[in-house]
Write a protein that holds these residues in place. Structure first.
Motif, PDB file in Angstrom:
ATOM      1  N   TRP A 270       0.821  -1.202   0.000  1.00 60.87           N
ATOM      2  CA  TRP A 270       0.000   0.000   0.000  1.00 60.87           C
ATOM      3  C   TRP A 270       0.857   1.254   0.000  1.00 60.87           C
ATOM      4  N   PRO A 271       0.489   2.340  -0.717  1.00 57.47           N
ATOM      5  CA  PRO A 271      -0.734   2.489  -1.499  1.00 57.47           C
ATOM      6  C   PRO A 271      -0.647   1.801  -2.853  1.00 57.47           C
ATOM      7  N   ALA A 272      -1.808   1.402  -3.370  1.00 60.48           N
ATOM      8  CA  ALA A 272      -1.876   0.764  -4.677  1.00 60.48           C
ATOM      9  C   ALA A 272      -1.338   1.709  -5.742  1.00 60.48           C
ATOM     10  N   ASP A 273      -0.682   1.132  -6.749  1.00 61.68           N
ATOM     11  CA  ASP A 273      -0.206   1.950  -7.863  1.00 61.68           C
ATOM     12  C   ASP A 273      -1.331   2.318  -8.806  1.00 61.68           C
ATOM     13  N   LEU A 274      -2.280   1.406  -8.971  1.00 62.61           N
ATOM     14  CA  LEU A 274      -3.332   1.685  -9.952  1.00 62.61           C
ATOM     15  C   LEU A 274      -4.609   0.901  -9.642  1.00 62.61           C
ATOM     16  N   HIS A 275      -5.718   1.642  -9.581  1.00 61.07           N
ATOM     17  CA  HIS A 275      -7.040   1.017  -9.596  1.00 61.07           C
ATOM     18  C   HIS A 275      -7.597   1.186 -11.008  1.00 61.07           C
ATOM     19  N   VAL A 276      -7.955   0.075 -11.655  1.00 59.10           N
ATOM     20  CA  VAL A 276      -8.617   0.146 -12.958  1.00 59.10           C
ATOM     21  C   VAL A 276     -10.107  -0.050 -12.722  1.00 59.10           C
ATOM     22  N   ILE A 277     -10.907   0.929 -13.147  1.00 61.29           N
ATOM     23  CA  ILE A 277     -12.347   0.868 -12.865  1.00 61.29           C
ATOM     24  C   ILE A 277     -13.153   1.373 -14.064  1.00 61.29           C
ATOM     25  N   GLY A 278     -14.450   1.143 -14.038  1.00 66.68           N
ATOM     26  CA  GLY A 278     -15.351   1.670 -15.052  1.00 66.68           C
ATOM     27  C   GLY A 278     -15.878   3.030 -14.636  1.00 66.68           C
ATOM     28  N   LYS A 279     -16.372   3.763 -15.611  1.00 67.44           N
ATOM     29  CA  LYS A 279     -16.733   5.154 -15.348  1.00 67.44           C
ATOM     30  C   LYS A 279     -17.937   5.289 -14.424  1.00 67.44           C
ATOM     31  N   ASP A 280     -18.720   4.218 -14.253  1.00 66.10           N
ATOM     32  CA  ASP A 280     -19.890   4.320 -13.380  1.00 66.10           C
ATOM     33  C   ASP A 280     -19.525   4.447 -11.907  1.00 66.10           C
ATOM     34  N   ILE A 281     -18.322   4.034 -11.563  1.00 68.03           N
ATOM     35  CA  ILE A 281     -17.959   4.070 -10.145  1.00 68.03           C
ATOM     36  C   ILE A 281     -16.773   4.992  -9.890  1.00 68.03           C
ATOM     37  N   ALA A 282     -16.571   5.930 -10.805  1.00 70.24           N
ATOM     38  CA  ALA A 282     -15.434   6.853 -10.670  1.00 70.24           C
ATOM     39  C   ALA A 282     -15.542   7.671  -9.383  1.00 70.24           C
ATOM     40  N   ARG A 283     -16.740   8.148  -9.101  1.00 68.66           N
ATOM     41  CA  ARG A 283     -16.886   9.032  -7.936  1.00 68.66           C
ATOM     42  C   ARG A 283     -16.540   8.302  -6.638  1.00 68.66           C
ATOM     43  N   PHE A 284     -16.959   7.055  -6.556  1.00 65.03           N
ATOM     44  CA  PHE A 284     -16.715   6.314  -5.330  1.00 65.03           C
ATOM     45  C   PHE A 284     -15.221   6.034  -5.138  1.00 65.03           C
ATOM     46  N   HIS A 285     -14.529   5.819  -6.244  1.00 67.01           N
ATOM     47  CA  HIS A 285     -13.108   5.501  -6.143  1.00 67.01           C
ATOM     48  C   HIS A 285     -12.222   6.725  -6.001  1.00 67.01           C
ATOM     49  N   THR A 286     -12.665   7.849  -6.515  1.00 61.85           N
ATOM     50  CA  THR A 286     -11.766   9.010  -6.525  1.00 61.85           C
ATOM     51  C   THR A 286     -12.142  10.037  -5.466  1.00 61.85           C
ATOM     52  N   ILE A 287     -13.321   9.914  -4.855  1.00 65.62           N
ATOM     53  CA  ILE A 287     -13.741  10.888  -3.845  1.00 65.62           C
ATOM     54  C   ILE A 287     -14.044  10.205  -2.508  1.00 65.62           C
ATOM     55  N   TYR A 288     -14.969   9.253  -2.524  1.00 73.57           N
ATOM     56  CA  TYR A 288     -15.278   8.546  -1.275  1.00 73.57           C
ATOM     57  C   TYR A 288     -14.037   7.818  -0.733  1.00 73.57           C
ATOM     58  N   TRP A 289     -13.417   7.097  -1.639  1.00 78.54           N
ATOM     59  CA  TRP A 289     -12.345   6.171  -1.223  1.00 78.54           C
ATOM     60  C   TRP A 289     -11.152   6.882  -0.583  1.00 78.54           C
ATOM     61  N   PRO A 290     -10.622   7.949  -1.187  1.00 79.96           N
ATOM     62  CA  PRO A 290      -9.534   8.658  -0.496  1.00 79.96           C
ATOM     63  C   PRO A 290      -9.945   9.152   0.882  1.00 79.96           C
ATOM     64  N   ALA A 291     -11.164   9.661   0.993  1.00 80.33           N
ATOM     65  CA  ALA A 291     -11.615  10.161   2.293  1.00 80.33           C
ATOM     66  C   ALA A 291     -11.677   9.020   3.308  1.00 80.33           C
ATOM     67  N   MET A 292     -12.163   7.864   2.875  1.00 80.80           N
ATOM     68  CA  MET A 292     -12.233   6.709   3.772  1.00 80.80           C
ATOM     69  C   MET A 292     -10.835   6.296   4.237  1.00 80.80           C
ATOM     70  N   LEU A 293      -9.902   6.328   3.307  1.00 84.34           N
ATOM     71  CA  LEU A 293      -8.530   5.938   3.643  1.00 84.34           C
ATOM     72  C   LEU A 293      -7.899   6.941   4.601  1.00 84.34           C
ATOM     73  N   TRP A 294      -8.072   8.210   4.302  1.00 83.27           N
ATOM     74  CA  TRP A 294      -7.486   9.239   5.172  1.00 83.27           C
ATOM     75  C   TRP A 294      -8.068   9.146   6.567  1.00 83.27           C
ATOM     76  N   SER A 295      -9.344   8.857   6.620  1.00 78.88           N
ATOM     77  CA  SER A 295     -10.003   8.748   7.911  1.00 78.88           C
ATOM     78  C   SER A 295      -9.377   7.631   8.739  1.00 78.88           C
ATOM     79  N   ALA A 296      -8.881   6.614   8.040  1.00 75.95           N
ATOM     80  CA  ALA A 296      -8.252   5.485   8.727  1.00 75.95           C
ATOM     81  C   ALA A 296      -6.746   5.691   8.888  1.00 75.95           C
ATOM     82  N   GLY A 297      -6.262   6.866   8.495  1.00 73.59           N
ATOM     83  CA  GLY A 297      -4.837   7.142   8.611  1.00 73.59           C
ATOM     84  C   GLY A 297      -4.002   6.481   7.529  1.00 73.59           C
TER      85      GLY A 297
END
Length: 546
Positions: A270-297
């Motif tokens: 960690w951290p991952a070098d690359l998440h490959v995703i589809g455009k339908d879940i971009a928001r969850f991976h690029t906005i929710y996910w960083p916040a969740m990670l930061w919240s966990a330190g």
RNA sequence: GGCGGAGUAGCUCAGUGGUAGAGCAGGGGACUCAUAAGCCCUUGGUCACAGGUUCAAAUCCUGUCUCCGCUACCA
């Protein structure tokens, strides 16, 4: 770009409600190519893919079939694995969200968010289908009878509100904006980054991370008063509810890196070098996910690549539309290598692309059978005939060496930039140059002159075929991440050893071997030429069924 | 509605001021090592539409039309 010591790449985990379509496995093939590329370069590589198994829908579907959720997802997992094997996918781990370590990871992420003061109990309001559960506003139908669930139109929807846990996404707005600005490569392609940045700047709302009704899910580890939801016997208090969607699904990326139990592994991956995703879940991976990670330190992933859809006559391929290709059908006709190549050559990895069975077969025949396959075949046949099976050494004959240097540089740039279709186009331009060299030099004429005692012709013949053999070696090796089954066979016909394991690990550092003439000192014997990519007659190339 | 992207040969697309391009598909030719493959030549476009700037516009500006993406809790 400096070489990585390690490379951790993931795909989205697919929803385990059905057999996979080719459009679902498309991103997995793309990620597999990068994983193989890094393994062959010698990077310590970890490639994670898998399945998302929880949700009310899954439980509902299983109940309809008279089976348990676990038995239901087990069947679908088997179908995914069969399809992935057929496509030569090589994950280091196939993660399932029912895996025990994933359950621990998701619960630990929730505990950390709580300890950081980022989650709180609030009210979630929405339409509730008695037969299914909460429905998003975009998922309900307005009918003459009132608001209805599309899956259960005879049942009246209820407007319910329940106490759920929420994540303070709003608290991370500033940090997210800063992150996007300081790491412009974080979300790619650029237009996706702009979309996400626009969304952030529009203001962020907290989102719910638990559900109290559902039972097929990861137990929420904390009671509303903050105490542990674990009971003395080790089980979880059902009153705490379950973890909802994103605090389950997204967590798989850290689970797969060793979180939270294997600290040494997690430190490495960690951290991952690359998440490959589809455009339908971009928001969850690029906005929710960083916040969740930061919240966990924890750190945000380094890069997220957002790909588009496969379209059939302009419509998104999907299981519900029924307009998808079955990967097993495609592999049966094109082979695993052919299916991988055609998918990634025909579909642009940065946007939507219309595909069809015909376009796949045309591309296979044109690129694999006619251009590359035939180049290998004619080169090996001639070299065998003219030199009695001894492999001609790379000679300072033609212009291919200089062309290769340019080709390789562009190929690497595009491949590592996730533009697989452009990377392959670059490589195949070089295949074209090699085919043109054959016609320009006419080795059969040189052979005739050589036989008649022309010393210049003899030298020329050796040099030309030596270069052609070298061109074949290099293209086979460079394309190996795309055609991992065919590449070793191509190199075997050329009389070279293929030092890599089935998943691309081991073997020499790929970039060393991709230099023109890297194996010039190595003598070898050619094998009999066998067509690697037999031409497909279009009459035979019809999918078994829609 | 707001923000962003796109409309170029039958198909997929490249081309951001200087005589319209590539691949595939179609047509023709010469050759023969090869998976009847490869190579060479070739048909085909009022660059969405209308104005404007310029010696010169697919390319810049204005307007119009069409399509697509994003515009919060689907797995």
């Amino acid at each position: 770009m400096s070489p990585h010591d390690r490379y951790y790449i993931t795909t989205a985990i697919a929803y385990a409600n059905n057999r996979p379509g080719l459009h679902t496995l498309y991103e997995v093939v793309g990620a597999d190519v990068l994983a193989r590329w890094h393994r062959m370069k010698g990077d310590r590589t970890r490639f994670l893919t898998g399945i998302d198994e929880h949700s009310v829908n899954i439980a509902q579907r299983a109940a309809e079939l008279g089976t348990t959720p676990k038995a239901f997802v087990d069947e679908n997992v088997a179908l995914f694995k069969t399809a992935e094997d057929a496509l030569l996918i090589s994950p280091d781990r196939f993660i399932r969200t029912t895996d025990p370590d994933h359950i621990r990871a998701a619960q630990e992420m929730v505990r950390r968010a709580y300890a950081n003061g980022d989650i709180y109990v609030g009210d979630y309001e929405g339409w509730y289908c008695p037969a299914e559960g909460f429905k998003a506003p975009s998922d309900v139908l307005e009918t003459a009878q009132g608001t209805r669930c599309p899956n259960h139109p005879t049942v009246a929807l209820q407007w319910l509100s329940e106490h759920n846990w929420f994540l303070r996404l709003s608290a991370y707005q500033e940090r997210l904006e800063k992150h996007f600005e300081e790491h412009p490569e974080f979300v790619q392609p650029d237009f996706r980054r702009n979309e996400m940045l626009g969304f952030i700047r529009g203001g962020l709302e907290d989102f719910s991370i638990s559900r109290s009704g559902a039972s097929w899910g990861i137990p929420f580890p904390i009671m509303p008063d903050g105490s542990s939801a674990q009971l003395p016997d080790g089980s979880w208090n059902p009153a705490a509810g379950t973890i909802y969607v994103w605090y389950d699904a997204l967590i798989n990326y850290v689970t797969g890196a060793g979180f939270p139990d294997d600290k040494e592994a997690f430190e490495l991956w960690w951290p991952a070098d690359l998440h490959v995703i589809g455009k339908d879940i971009a928001r969850f991976h690029t906005i929710y996910w960083p916040a969740m990670l930061w919240s966990a330190g924890l750190e945000a992933p380094r890069r997220v690549w957002v790909h588009g859809w496969l379209l059939a006559q302009g419509e998104r391929m999907s299981k519900s539309m029924g307009n998808f290709l079955d990967p097993v059908d495609v592999v049966r006709t094109l082979g695993g290598d052919g299916a991988r190549y055609v998918m990634l050559r025909e579909v642009a990895f940065d946007r939507d692309t219309d595909v069809s069975w015909d376009s796949f077969v045309r591309r296979y025949n044109a690129d694999l059978a006619n251009d590359f396959g035939n180049l290998l075949n004619r080169t090996i046949s001639m070299a065998n005939r003219y030199f009695d099976g001894e492999r001609p050494a790379v000679g300072p004959a033609a212009g291919l060496a200089a062309a290769w240097t340019e080709t390789l540089a562009r190929y690497i740039e595009r491949l590592e930039g996730c533009l697989f279709h452009d990377a392959l186009a670059t490589l195949w331009e070089f295949v074209g140059a090699a085919n043109r060299l054959v016609d320009a030099e006419q080795p059969w004429a040189l052979a005739k002159a050589s036989k008649a005692g022309d010393q210049d012709a003899t030298r020329r013949l050796k040099a030309v075929l030596g270069d052609l053999v070298e061109a074949c070696r290099l293209v086979s090796l460079a394309a190996a991440p795309f055609i991992p089954g065919a590449a070793p066979r191509a190199l075997a016909q050329l009389g070279y050893e293929y030092g890599y394991a089935a998943d691309g690990n081991g073997g020499p550092a790929l970039l060393d071997d991709l230099r023109w003439g890297a194996r010039a000192e190595q003598a070898g014997r050619l094998a009999t030429a066998e067509p690697l990519f037999p031409r497909i007659e279009t009459e035979a190339a019809t999918p078994a069924a829609g």
